[in-house]
Design a protein around this motif. Structure first.
Motif, mmCIF file in Angstrom:
data_model
loop_
_atom_site.group_PDB
_atom_site.id
_atom_site.type_symbol
_atom_site.label_atom_id
_atom_site.label_comp_id
_atom_site.label_asym_id
_atom_site.label_seq_id
_atom_site.Cartn_x
_atom_site.Cartn_y
_atom_site.Cartn_z
ATOM 1 N N ALA A 134 40.320 30.620 28.754
ATOM 2 C CA ALA A 134 39.743 29.869 29.873
ATOM 3 C C ALA A 134 39.956 30.592 31.202
ATOM 4 C CB ALA A 134 40.354 28.480 29.932
ATOM 5 N N GLN A 135 40.960 31.436 31.278
ATOM 6 C CA GLN A 135 41.249 32.154 32.511
ATOM 7 C C GLN A 135 40.699 33.570 32.396
ATOM 8 O OE1 GLN A 135 45.363 32.280 33.494
ATOM 9 N NE2 GLN A 135 45.042 33.246 35.459
ATOM 10 N N PRO A 136 39.722 33.918 33.241
ATOM 11 C CA PRO A 136 39.125 35.253 33.137
ATOM 12 C C PRO A 136 40.106 36.334 33.583
ATOM 13 C CG PRO A 136 38.261 34.108 35.044
ATOM 14 C CD PRO A 136 39.131 33.128 34.300
ATOM 15 N N GLN A 137 39.941 37.497 32.998
ATOM 16 C CA GLN A 137 40.747 38.646 33.374
ATOM 17 C C GLN A 137 40.226 39.213 34.689
ATOM 18 O OE1 GLN A 137 43.110 40.609 31.487
ATOM 19 N NE2 GLN A 137 43.362 39.073 29.909
ATOM 20 N N ILE A 138 41.118 39.662 35.537
ATOM 21 C CA ILE A 138 40.730 40.264 36.802
ATOM 22 C C ILE A 138 40.510 41.752 36.577
ATOM 23 C CG2 ILE A 138 41.472 40.818 39.134
ATOM 24 C CD1 ILE A 138 43.079 38.220 39.101
ATOM 25 N N VAL A 139 39.356 42.223 37.007
ATOM 26 C CA VAL A 139 39.017 43.638 36.882
ATOM 27 C C VAL A 139 38.924 44.200 38.292
ATOM 28 C CG1 VAL A 139 37.316 45.298 36.097
ATOM 29 C CG2 VAL A 139 37.750 43.241 34.758
ATOM 30 N N PHE A 140 39.733 45.191 38.588
ATOM 31 C CA PHE A 140 39.724 45.799 39.906
ATOM 32 C C PHE A 140 38.727 46.953 39.922
ATOM 33 C CE2 PHE A 140 43.867 43.776 39.642
ATOM 34 C CZ PHE A 140 43.881 43.069 40.841
ATOM 35 N N ILE A 141 37.844 46.935 40.896
ATOM 36 C CA ILE A 141 36.831 47.977 41.039
ATOM 37 C C ILE A 141 37.220 48.812 42.251
ATOM 38 C CG2 ILE A 141 34.402 48.444 41.455
ATOM 39 C CD1 ILE A 141 33.836 45.729 40.122
ATOM 40 N N PRO A 142 37.349 50.114 42.083
ATOM 41 C CA PRO A 142 37.775 50.951 43.205
ATOM 42 C C PRO A 142 36.718 50.984 44.312
ATOM 43 C CG PRO A 142 37.131 52.315 41.361
ATOM 44 C CD PRO A 142 37.096 50.892 40.885
ATOM 45 N N ARG A 143 37.179 51.143 45.532
ATOM 46 C CA ARG A 143 36.267 51.217 46.676
ATOM 47 C C ARG A 143 35.757 52.637 46.909
ATOM 48 N NH1 ARG A 143 37.313 46.845 50.965
ATOM 49 N NH2 ARG A 143 38.289 45.256 49.701
ATOM 50 N N THR A 144 36.339 53.587 46.225
ATOM 51 C CA THR A 144 35.909 54.967 46.393
ATOM 52 C C THR A 144 34.562 55.162 45.707
ATOM 53 O OG1 THR A 144 37.099 55.607 44.396
ATOM 54 C CG2 THR A 144 38.269 55.833 46.491
ATOM 55 N N PRO A 145 33.738 56.056 46.230
ATOM 56 C CA PRO A 145 32.435 56.275 45.592
ATOM 57 C C PRO A 145 32.594 56.884 44.199
ATOM 58 C CG PRO A 145 32.617 57.521 47.657
ATOM 59 C CD PRO A 145 33.923 56.841 47.425
ATOM 60 N N TYR A 146 31.646 56.537 43.348
ATOM 61 C CA TYR A 146 31.659 57.097 41.999
ATOM 62 C C TYR A 146 31.227 58.553 42.044
ATOM 63 C CZ TYR A 146 32.050 52.364 40.184
ATOM 64 O OH TYR A 146 32.476 51.107 39.898
ATOM 65 N N ASP A 147 31.659 59.290 41.060
ATOM 66 C CA ASP A 147 31.269 60.684 40.919
ATOM 67 C C ASP A 147 29.774 60.736 40.582
ATOM 68 O OD1 ASP A 147 31.104 63.384 40.478
ATOM 69 O OD2 ASP A 147 32.220 63.352 38.589
ATOM 70 N N PRO A 148 28.948 61.418 41.384
ATOM 71 C CA PRO A 148 27.508 61.461 41.105
ATOM 72 C C PRO A 148 27.170 62.063 39.746
ATOM 73 C CG PRO A 148 27.989 62.417 43.261
ATOM 74 C CD PRO A 148 29.294 62.125 42.600
#
Length: 115
Positions: free
Chosen positions: A65-79
């Motif tokens: 019932a409790q979703p997992q927290i996924v942290f997304i980096p603020r740095t740009p992705y590698d093109p």
């Protein structure tokens, strides 16, 4: 290392020990000292299995019932990560370089007042 990793590492070390005892038994015969080493190694195997079972029983299961927290980096992705993704059906069919040249030549499919 996690408990699981430590248990796997201990299991591999115990397997190495059991192979060494096998080799000693071949060279030294089946004397009382070799039988004791064999029994001790077998007890270690049983103890390690009990540790594994207890660790599995004590590992908390995530609450669905409790979703997992996924942290997304603020740095740009590698093109380079996106190279060739159009070939896989991901992303826009017409990239920004095509939008600038092709959009002026198109007429809208539907316009007010047209039937």
């Amino acid at each position: 290392m996690s408990v699981h990793d430590e248990l796997v590492h201990a299991r591999h070390a115990l397997d190495d020990l059991l192979r060494a005892v096998d080799r000693l038994q071949i060279r030294l015969g089946n004397g009382p000292d070799v039988r004791r080493a064999r029994a001790d190694a077998d007890h270690l195997r049983e103890d390690l299995e009990l540790l594994r079972q207890n660790a599995v029983a004590e590992t908390p299961t995530p609450d669905p019932a409790q979703p997992q927290i996924v942290f997304i980096p603020r740095t740009p992705y590698d093109p380079s990560m996106w190279a060739g993704c159009e070939d896989e059906g991901i992303g826009s069919r017409h990239g920004p370089e095509r939008r600038q040249t092709g959009s002026a030549h198109r007429s809208p499919r539907w316009a007010p007042g047209r039937s």
